[in-house]
Design a protein around this motif. Sequence first.
Motif, PDB file in Angstrom:
ATOM      1  N   VAL A   5      20.961  18.557  64.731  1.00 29.57           N
ATOM      2  CA  VAL A   5      19.859  18.420  65.668  1.00 29.57           C
ATOM      3  C   VAL A   5      20.422  18.370  67.093  1.00 29.57           C
ATOM      4  CG1 VAL A   5      17.897  16.986  66.352  1.00 29.57           C
ATOM      5  CG2 VAL A   5      18.527  17.168  63.936  1.00 29.57           C
ATOM      6  N   LYS A   6      19.945  19.294  67.935  1.00 34.88           N
ATOM      7  CA  LYS A   6      20.459  19.369  69.303  1.00 34.88           C
ATOM      8  C   LYS A   6      20.069  18.099  70.064  1.00 34.88           C
ATOM      9  CE  LYS A   6      20.626  22.911  72.956  1.00 34.88           C
ATOM     10  NZ  LYS A   6      21.207  22.044  73.898  1.00 34.88           N
ATOM     11  N   ASP A   7      20.966  17.626  70.921  1.00 32.27           N
ATOM     12  CA  ASP A   7      20.748  16.425  71.727  1.00 32.27           C
ATOM     13  C   ASP A   7      20.623  15.127  70.924  1.00 32.27           C
ATOM     14  OD1 ASP A   7      20.796  17.846  74.123  1.00 32.27           O
ATOM     15  OD2 ASP A   7      18.665  18.362  73.950  1.00 32.27           O
ATOM     16  N   ALA A   8      21.001  15.164  69.646  1.00 29.94           N
ATOM     17  CA  ALA A   8      20.944  13.929  68.848  1.00 29.94           C
ATOM     18  C   ALA A   8      21.966  12.925  69.396  1.00 29.94           C
ATOM     19  CB  ALA A   8      21.262  14.239  67.389  1.00 29.94           C
ATOM     20  N   LYS A   9      21.668  11.648  69.204  1.00 31.75           N
ATOM     21  CA  LYS A   9      22.654  10.609  69.521  1.00 31.75           C
ATOM     22  C   LYS A   9      23.738  10.650  68.443  1.00 31.75           C
ATOM     23  CE  LYS A   9      20.700   8.546  73.073  1.00 31.75           C
ATOM     24  NZ  LYS A   9      21.345   8.524  74.399  1.00 31.75           N
ATOM     25  N   LEU A  10      24.975  10.619  68.856  1.00 30.32           N
ATOM     26  CA  LEU A  10      26.060  10.787  67.880  1.00 30.32           C
ATOM     27  C   LEU A  10      26.717   9.455  67.520  1.00 30.32           C
ATOM     28  CD1 LEU A  10      27.719  14.021  69.332  1.00 30.32           C
ATOM     29  CD2 LEU A  10      25.920  13.823  67.593  1.00 30.32           C
ATOM     30  N   ASP A  11      27.413   9.478  66.388  1.00 29.69           N
ATOM     31  CA  ASP A  11      28.130   8.291  65.929  1.00 29.69           C
ATOM     32  C   ASP A  11      29.563   8.268  66.458  1.00 29.69           C
ATOM     33  OD1 ASP A  11      25.927   7.392  64.550  1.00 29.69           O
ATOM     34  OD2 ASP A  11      26.549   8.232  62.626  1.00 29.69           O
ATOM     35  N   TRP A  12      30.086   7.055  66.558  1.00 28.50           N
ATOM     36  CA  TRP A  12      31.423   6.845  67.110  1.00 28.50           C
ATOM     37  C   TRP A  12      32.471   6.979  65.994  1.00 28.50           C
ATOM     38  CZ3 TRP A  12      32.518   6.628  72.188  1.00 28.50           C
ATOM     39  CH2 TRP A  12      33.794   6.212  72.567  1.00 28.50           C
ATOM     40  N   SER A  13      32.660   8.207  65.512  1.00 25.52           N
ATOM     41  CA  SER A  13      33.656   8.415  64.450  1.00 25.52           C
ATOM     42  C   SER A  13      33.996   9.888  64.284  1.00 25.52           C
ATOM     43  CB  SER A  13      33.152   7.870  63.111  1.00 25.52           C
ATOM     44  OG  SER A  13      31.908   8.436  62.777  1.00 25.52           O
ATOM     45  N   ASP A  14      35.142  10.133  63.685  1.00 24.60           N
ATOM     46  CA  ASP A  14      35.539  11.459  63.217  1.00 24.60           C
ATOM     47  C   ASP A  14      35.746  11.340  61.707  1.00 24.60           C
ATOM     48  OD1 ASP A  14      35.793  12.288  65.944  1.00 24.60           O
ATOM     49  OD2 ASP A  14      37.838  11.489  65.995  1.00 24.60           O
ATOM     50  N   TYR A  15      35.816  12.470  61.025  1.00 29.81           N
ATOM     51  CA  TYR A  15      36.016  12.404  59.571  1.00 29.81           C
ATOM     52  C   TYR A  15      36.693  13.670  59.072  1.00 29.81           C
ATOM     53  CZ  TYR A  15      31.928  15.467  59.557  1.00 29.81           C
ATOM     54  OH  TYR A  15      31.068  16.507  59.804  1.00 29.81           O
ATOM     55  N   PHE A  16      37.130  13.601  57.845  1.00 34.44           N
ATOM     56  CA  PHE A  16      37.581  14.808  57.142  1.00 34.44           C
ATOM     57  C   PHE A  16      36.857  14.808  55.821  1.00 34.44           C
ATOM     58  CE2 PHE A  16      39.954  17.983  55.042  1.00 34.44           C
ATOM     59  CZ  PHE A  16      40.652  18.700  56.007  1.00 34.44           C
ATOM     60  N   TYR A  17      36.176  15.920  55.516  1.00 34.75           N
ATOM     61  CA  TYR A  17      35.365  16.000  54.303  1.00 34.75           C
ATOM     62  C   TYR A  17      35.945  17.076  53.407  1.00 34.75           C
ATOM     63  CZ  TYR A  17      31.134  16.557  51.462  1.00 34.75           C
ATOM     64  OH  TYR A  17      30.250  16.615  50.421  1.00 34.75           O
ATOM     65  N   LEU A  18      36.083  16.784  52.116  1.00 34.89           N
ATOM     66  CA  LEU A  18      36.556  17.831  51.212  1.00 34.89           C
ATOM     67  C   LEU A  18      35.883  17.749  49.850  1.00 34.89           C
ATOM     68  CD1 LEU A  18      38.899  16.473  49.136  1.00 34.89           C
ATOM     69  CD2 LEU A  18      40.191  16.534  51.262  1.00 34.89           C
ATOM     70  N   ASN A  19      35.770  18.909  49.209  1.00 36.22           N
ATOM     71  CA  ASN A  19      35.185  18.982  47.869  1.00 36.22           C
ATOM     72  C   ASN A  19      36.240  18.650  46.845  1.00 36.22           C
ATOM     73  OD1 ASN A  19      32.602  19.837  48.632  1.00 36.22           O
ATOM     74  ND2 ASN A  19      33.336  21.939  48.888  1.00 36.22           N
TER      75      ASN A  19
END
Length: 350
Positions: free
Chosen positions: A123-137
């Motif tokens: 969603v454009k202009d959404a408020k973002l969370d204070w984190s990064d991540y790595f996602y894998l299957n």
Amino acid sequence: MAACWPEPIVSVQALSQTGLSTVPNRYVKPAHQRPVYNSDAEMEIPVLDMSDVWEKPEGLRRVRSACEEWGFFQVVNHGVNHALMERVRGAWREFFELPLEEKRKYANSPETYEGYGSRLGVVKDAKLDWSDYFYLNYLPSSIRNPSKWPSQPPKIRELIEEYGEEVRNLCERLVKTLSKSLGLETNHLMKAFGGEDKVGASLRANFYPKCPQPHLTLGLSSHSDPGGITIVLPDENVAGLQVRRGDCWVTVKSVPNALIVNIGDQIQILSNGIYKSVEHQVIVNSGMDRVSLALFYNPRSNIPIGPVKELLTENQPALYKPIRFDEYRLLIRQKGPSGKNQVDSLLASR
Ligand code: OGA
Ligand code: NI
């Protein structure tokens, strides 16, 4: 699903490392979503000993009450090697400490989410969370693609596999335990999940950087997990996970070497609401980065999941309309974390 993010991705870790003294507006949550630090924070979530949930008569009753009342519990004697837990957490910490250019080689897109990322939802202009991540299957193994997994630090791929296998065993035991605790035949829920060799699983390593104004933002906004069950390996040094308990948020105080288990939306649906997938969120702090590792254990993605017939009665008719998990999880992938709106949208009475 959109092929790219609506705005350029900013690594929150890199932002935090600039030493900024205020949180940029993108991360400032509206007042009603900001963290609440309340005195219930000392409450302990239930701790279950996996070695006696089946053996002791009260074992399954304790599982049931944890799932009905909290939707969250910690497990000890869970069979996952403690040294391995420490090594895999350490390896992820080292991954996040790599230079940004190295991590960016794995930059993800909203199509599959696989890789290194810094936002949920498009969603454009959404408020973002204070984190990064790595996602894998991770499962089924046919969709596993280790070449998309980090190649540094050197042992990380082996550690992911080794840890993944041990947690997968734990998940199989937990799904059987949940089945029995609901009064169902041991394999009932696993069959509803599509069978042990067909289930899905994915892994998300979360990095929550230090934050100059932790009271204005969240590391991860309130959500319930869309899948079956989640196993969280928490940071050994830094608390941050908060679980909703009525109108309060309880900060989880983790027992040494325990893993945190929570019920996801698919178990809420299968159990016809007897077990709750409870909202949770992550708060950040100004002193320490936090690393956690979540393994999501999910039903096979292409079969309809609806309330188990054996749990329905005249007084408790089916609450939810059946839906396939691949369809269900699109919403969180598009809109990002949004409390319990999604499972509620399946209520048959709507
Ligand atoms: C998640 C989650 C909790 C944590 O990844 O869905 O709720 O402690 N993580 O990082
Ligand atoms: Ni979660």
